[in-house]
Design an enzyme around this catalytic site. Structure first.
Site, PDB file in Angstrom:
ATOM      1  N   ALA A 136      -9.720   4.936   3.493  1.00 13.50           N
ATOM      2  CA  ALA A 136      -9.570   6.101   4.376  1.00 13.50           C
ATOM      3  C   ALA A 136     -10.799   6.998   4.436  1.00 13.50           C
ATOM      4  O   ALA A 136     -11.439   7.277   3.439  1.00 13.50           O
ATOM      5  CB  ALA A 136      -8.371   6.961   3.975  1.00 13.50           C
ATOM      6  N   GLY A 137     -11.089   7.450   5.650  1.00 12.48           N
ATOM      7  CA  GLY A 137     -12.136   8.452   5.855  1.00 12.48           C
ATOM      8  C   GLY A 137     -13.527   7.890   6.073  1.00 12.48           C
ATOM      9  O   GLY A 137     -14.471   8.649   6.259  1.00 12.48           O
TER      10      GLY A 137
ATOM     11  N   GLY B 138      -8.646   8.921   8.955  1.00 18.46           N
ATOM     12  CA  GLY B 138      -9.090   9.063  10.337  1.00 18.46           C
ATOM     13  C   GLY B 138     -10.203  10.082  10.548  1.00 18.46           C
ATOM     14  O   GLY B 138     -10.633  10.299  11.682  1.00 18.46           O
TER      15      GLY B 138
ATOM     16  N   LYS C 243       0.881  -1.170   0.000  1.00 17.30           N
ATOM     17  CA  LYS C 243       0.000   0.000   0.000  1.00 17.30           C
ATOM     18  C   LYS C 243       0.916   1.217   0.000  1.00 17.30           C
ATOM     19  O   LYS C 243       1.563   1.512   1.011  1.00 17.30           O
ATOM     20  CB  LYS C 243      -0.911  -0.009   1.231  1.00 17.30           C
TER      21      LYS C 243
ATOM     22  N   ASN D 261      -9.815   1.602   9.218  1.00 18.77           N
ATOM     23  CA  ASN D 261      -9.112   1.272  10.458  1.00 18.77           C
ATOM     24  C   ASN D 261      -9.760   1.962  11.660  1.00 18.77           C
ATOM     25  O   ASN D 261     -10.366   1.337  12.534  1.00 18.77           O
ATOM     26  CB  ASN D 261      -7.640   1.670  10.320  1.00 18.77           C
ATOM     27  N   THR D 262      -9.663   3.294  11.681  1.00 18.68           N
ATOM     28  CA  THR D 262     -10.069   4.048  12.865  1.00 18.68           C
ATOM     29  C   THR D 262     -11.524   3.803  13.260  1.00 18.68           C
ATOM     30  O   THR D 262     -11.836   3.680  14.448  1.00 18.68           O
ATOM     31  CB  THR D 262      -9.840   5.555  12.610  1.00 18.68           C
TER      32      THR D 262
END
Lengths: 73, 257
Positions: free
Chosen positions: B184-185, B157, B96, B206-207
């Site tokens: 992401a996001g 995040g 990545k 992830n977050t």
């Protein structure tokens, strides 16, 4: 003579990168067995494959990175 | 089942492994949600930063395909060296690729990304570039030899969902045959479902899971949302209409008025 291991100044513990890694792993006995096997190395910003560490000679001021697998996103 | 670059993956939900309250909870979450891929990093073993002990063991037990990242790299050479390290450490040529421009927004540096991707493809990597919805950069990444694109939904995040929906849909439409992972996001399962409804092949987050009140349940919620969105995409969504259209036929309606 001084080198930098993971950003910290210290005297070299050997003549080659393999020597430095060996001593690093002795000092870092908190690392588990698989992480020890998986450590990756860079010398002055250049990746050094495992089999080439013995040929990589250390000079004053060298920057060594010894890295392990970590959580990431 | 998603087959990505010839590799069958168990799920279209991909998960990052950072920011979990404990390694134990991370392990349970991954065992339960069974993501198709997990992302990892290469770092100094700084005491107190994370828990290296048993992390590599956990990866071995899970046997989930790995996608190491070049997170935090701001220069081309830093990213290339990190990718080379990751290939040896994780024994995979999948990477990545992150080359970050703006520190505040963690926005990809498109120019650096193309340059790093060109070098890494020549070195035999399968590059998963973390990019924006920019069509020109996407074109250049594909020309450089990338076979997958990973556009952001919103800054890393931020949990804001598909911030530039129109741009992302243009990107999806422009390269219909390229596997595209929205990365992401994403903050809510509904964001993931929406991405999948629009035909993205997978989502990576992830977050939203790791920092939720209950990561295990949240990972399952995302897994369900991804599956629902994909089913909807495959079934075919009806086009929105300007006016109402009765669902129940008028024909045969009794004259009671």
């Amino acid at each position: 003579m001084q080198i930098y291991i993971n950003g910290r100044p210290c005297p070299p513990t050997g003549e080659t990168l393999a020597d430095i890694v060996e001593q690093f792993l002795v000092d870092r006995n908190d690392l588990d067995a698989r992480s020890r096997l998986a450590v990756g190395t860079a010398h002055n910003g250049i990746f050094v494959p495992r089999e080439q560490r013995r040929r990589c000679r250390i000079a004053p001021g060298d920057r060594i990175e010894i890295l392990v697998p970590m959580q990431g996103g | 089942m998603l087959t990505l670059l010839g590799k069958p993956l168990a799920s279209r939900l991909f998960l990052g492994t950072a920011r979990y309250p404990s390694l134990d909870l991370l392990s349970k979450t991954l065992m339960t949600a069974r993501p198709g891929l997990i992302t990892l990093a290469v770092r100094r073993p700084t005491p107190g930063l994370v828990q290296p002990r048993n992390f590599a063991d956990m990866l071995e037990v899970l046997a989930t395909p790995l996608l190491p990242n070049t997170a935090g790299c701001h220069s081309v050479m830093e990213a290339v060296t990190t990718a080379e390290l990751a290939r040896e450490m994780f024994r995979t040529s999948w990477i990545k690729l992150e080359v970050i421009g703006s520190k505040r927004w963690l926005e990809p540096d498109g120019v650096g990304l193309v340059e790093a991707a060109t070098i890494l493809v020549a070195e035999g990597f399968e590059v998963f570039p973390y990019t924006t919805e920019d069509l020109g950069i996407a074109e250049r990444l594909l020309r450089a030899g990338c076979r997958v694109l990973m556009p952001w939904a919103a800054p890393i995040g931020s949990g804001r969902g598909l911030e530039n929906r129109a741009g992302l849909l243009r990107l999806r439409a422009a390269f219909p045959d390229i596997p595209m992972i929205l990365d992401a996001g994403l903050g809510r399962p509904s964001h993931a479902a929406e991405a999948m409804e629009h035909g993205f092949d997978a989502v990576l987050l992830n977050t939203a899971v790791a920092e939720s009140g209950d990561p295990l349940r949240m990972a399952l919620a995302f897994a369900s949302a991804v599956e629902a969105g994909r089913l909807a995409f495959e079934a075919g969504l009806v086009a929105p209409r300007q006016n109402a259209q009765a669902s129940t036929p008028e024909e045969g309606k009794a004259a009671l008025g």
